[in-house]
Design a protein around this motif. Structure first.
Motif, PDB file in Angstrom:
ATOM      1  N   ILE A   1       0.840  -1.207   0.000  1.00  0.00           N
ATOM      2  CA  ILE A   1       0.000   0.000   0.000  1.00  0.00           C
ATOM      3  C   ILE A   1       0.873   1.254   0.000  1.00  0.00           C
ATOM      4  N   ARG A   2       1.869   1.285   0.856  1.00  0.00           N
ATOM      5  CA  ARG A   2       2.760   2.450   0.920  1.00  0.00           C
ATOM      6  C   ARG A   2       3.468   2.671  -0.413  1.00  0.00           C
ATOM      7  N   ALA A   3       3.896   1.587  -1.046  1.00  0.00           N
ATOM      8  CA  ALA A   3       4.584   1.711  -2.330  1.00  0.00           C
ATOM      9  C   ALA A   3       3.658   2.289  -3.399  1.00  0.00           C
ATOM     10  N   PHE A   4       2.429   1.796  -3.465  1.00  0.00           N
ATOM     11  CA  PHE A   4       1.485   2.292  -4.466  1.00  0.00           C
ATOM     12  C   PHE A   4       1.182   3.773  -4.269  1.00  0.00           C
ATOM     13  N   PHE A   5       0.927   4.169  -3.043  1.00  0.00           N
ATOM     14  CA  PHE A   5       0.589   5.575  -2.801  1.00  0.00           C
ATOM     15  C   PHE A   5       1.781   6.490  -3.087  1.00  0.00           C
ATOM     16  N   ALA A   6       2.983   6.015  -2.768  1.00  0.00           N
ATOM     17  CA  ALA A   6       4.178   6.801  -3.087  1.00  0.00           C
ATOM     18  C   ALA A   6       4.384   6.878  -4.601  1.00  0.00           C
ATOM     19  N   PHE A   7       4.160   5.767  -5.300  1.00  0.00           N
ATOM     20  CA  PHE A   7       4.336   5.697  -6.746  1.00  0.00           C
ATOM     21  C   PHE A   7       3.422   6.691  -7.464  1.00  0.00           C
ATOM     22  N   PHE A   8       2.178   6.755  -6.995  1.00  0.00           N
ATOM     23  CA  PHE A   8       1.203   7.652  -7.625  1.00  0.00           C
ATOM     24  C   PHE A   8       1.136   9.025  -6.945  1.00  0.00           C
ATOM     25  N   GLU A   9       2.042   9.231  -5.970  1.00  0.00           N
ATOM     26  CA  GLU A   9       2.190  10.524  -5.296  1.00  0.00           C
ATOM     27  C   GLU A   9       0.871  11.024  -4.691  1.00  0.00           C
ATOM     28  N   VAL A  10       0.226  10.093  -3.981  1.00  0.00           N
ATOM     29  CA  VAL A  10      -1.026  10.392  -3.286  1.00  0.00           C
ATOM     30  C   VAL A  10      -0.776  10.291  -1.790  1.00  0.00           C
ATOM     31  N   SER A  11      -1.259  11.268  -1.028  1.00  0.00           N
ATOM     32  CA  SER A  11      -1.045  11.244   0.422  1.00  0.00           C
ATOM     33  C   SER A  11      -1.839  10.111   1.051  1.00  0.00           C
ATOM     34  N   LEU A  12      -1.307   9.591   2.151  1.00  0.00           N
ATOM     35  CA  LEU A  12      -1.892   8.417   2.797  1.00  0.00           C
ATOM     36  C   LEU A  12      -1.942   8.629   4.298  1.00  0.00           C
ATOM     37  N   THR A  13      -3.142   8.634   4.864  1.00  0.00           N
ATOM     38  CA  THR A  13      -3.258   8.739   6.315  1.00  0.00           C
ATOM     39  C   THR A  13      -3.138   7.354   6.937  1.00  0.00           C
ATOM     40  N   ARG A  14      -2.850   7.347   8.223  1.00  0.00           N
ATOM     41  CA  ARG A  14      -2.734   6.066   8.924  1.00  0.00           C
ATOM     42  C   ARG A  14      -4.070   5.325   8.939  1.00  0.00           C
ATOM     43  N   ASP A  15      -5.163   6.020   9.138  1.00  0.00           N
ATOM     44  CA  ASP A  15      -6.475   5.372   9.139  1.00  0.00           C
ATOM     45  C   ASP A  15      -6.763   4.711   7.797  1.00  0.00           C
ATOM     46  N   MET A  16      -6.449   5.422   6.713  1.00  0.00           N
ATOM     47  CA  MET A  16      -6.677   4.859   5.382  1.00  0.00           C
ATOM     48  C   MET A  16      -5.787   3.636   5.156  1.00  0.00           C
ATOM     49  N   LEU A  17      -4.547   3.731   5.592  1.00  0.00           N
ATOM     50  CA  LEU A  17      -3.608   2.615   5.458  1.00  0.00           C
ATOM     51  C   LEU A  17      -4.158   1.359   6.124  1.00  0.00           C
ATOM     52  N   LEU A  18      -4.653   1.503   7.351  1.00  0.00           N
ATOM     53  CA  LEU A  18      -5.147   0.343   8.090  1.00  0.00           C
ATOM     54  C   LEU A  18      -6.421  -0.218   7.468  1.00  0.00           C
TER      55      LEU A  18
END
Length: 325
Positions: A112-129
């Motif tokens: 998940i972290r890799a995908f969001f970084a790849f597409f340069e989209v911010s990611l909150t901890r709640d969304m991650l979980l």
């Protein structure tokens, strides 16, 4: 969109509260920095491919045993509008599977972290979980959320099922934790069923043990905040005695705990569901940790890791996910 992006996560170890957490008692779990998962996405000309220890090929051809991670990838490409984006996803994991270290959750978090970084989209901890739950529900059916919370954290987690999932104060600047792999796969469903049967068939024996495990976790939280490693060690040994009485230890795990304590461990216990998996031992300093690690390998541990606590983050309030590159 980047040309390349990486996401990282960590193994999780339950320090206190195995099995009692199922019955509403608190648990303390910690991320193990020295045992990590790295997911790397690279842009390519055509196709969507994955490379990991279990599969190497197109995402849409992943086998049934990887259905959880495939479903997660499908969801992420839909969510991020990337169904037609070509990529290579490489997953490198130091976690042994089926050892109670949260391998599937750690993989999901890293992806998940890799995908969001790849597409340069911010990611909150709640969304991650919430996203990690997609994979975990397929792999584990009814996950508590503890694995994902810990694999994604930089601090210990205080966890009460369906109630509390928070990062807690932590202060052990000189101590280390030694983790030893027994080489025996954990048997989560069997161990959980065994404890449940004991509670039904022998409540006079099992109920107090579960209650004590909850109390031990509460005492351990205070000891963590006060850097009281002597008390933590004693609580670990008491936990092991309770878990053994509940029937979820075995000869190998018992022996590893004894060997650790004979080599200057402050305390030792199984971690996770038991009937296999890993043992953890608390060492007062790095020299003791090395001695314990060596002794456990001589006793038959297939792998050992030493986690120093001096680099743990002690500040709470992490609002956004930041373990991406």
């Amino acid at each position: 969109m980047k040309e390349k992006a990486t996401g990282k996560s960590y193994a999780k170890i339950i320090w206190f509260g195995e099995h009692s957490v199922v019955y509403g008692k608190p648990a303390i779990a910690i991320p193990i920095y020295s045992v990590d998962v790295t997911a790397t996405i690279r842009r390519i000309n055509a196709g969507q491919n994955i490379h990991c220890r279990y599969f190497d090929g197109p995402v849409d051809q992943m086998a049934e045993n990887l259905r959880g991670i495939k479903t997660l990838i499908d969801h992420l490409t839909n969510l991020l509008g990337a169904k037609d984006v070509a990529f290579d996803l490489t997953i490198e994991s130091k976690l042994p599977s089926e050892r109670g270290m949260g391998s599937s959750a750690a993989t999901a978090i890293a992806v998940i972290r890799a995908f969001f970084a790849f597409f340069e989209v911010s990611l909150t901890r709640d969304m991650l979980l919430k996203l990690a739950e997609i994979e975990e529900k397929i792999t584990h059916g009814n996950p508590s959320g503890l694995d994902s919370a810990t694999a994604s954290s930089s601090m210990p987690i205080w966890f009460i099922k369906n109630e509390i999932n928070e990062q807690i104060d932590f202060n052990l600047p000189t101590s280390s934790l030694v983790i030893a792999d027994s080489g025996i796969k954990g048997k989560t469903s069997e161990a959980v069923s065994l404890v449940h049967s004991n509670l039904v068939d022998q409540p006079e024996m099992a109920d107090p043990l579960i209650q004590q495990l909850g109390t031990i976790a509460e005492t351990a939280r205070q000891a963590l905040a006060e850097a009281d490693d002597e008390t933590l060690g004693k609580l670990m040994t008491q936990s092991q005695q309770n878990l053994a009485q509940l029937g979820v230890s075995n000869h190998t795990l018992d022996t590893f705990c004894q060997v650790a304590c004979q080599n200057h461990a402050l305390g030792a216990k199984l971690t996770g569901s038991g009937l296999g998996g890993c043992v953890i031992a608390l060492a007062k300093n790095q020299a003791d940790a090395q001695q314990i690690s060596t002794a456990l390998r001589k006793a038959g541990a297939t792998q050992t890791w030493i986690q120093s606590f001096k680099n743990y983050q002690f500040s709470t309030g992490e609002a956004h996910d930041n373990l991406v590159q």
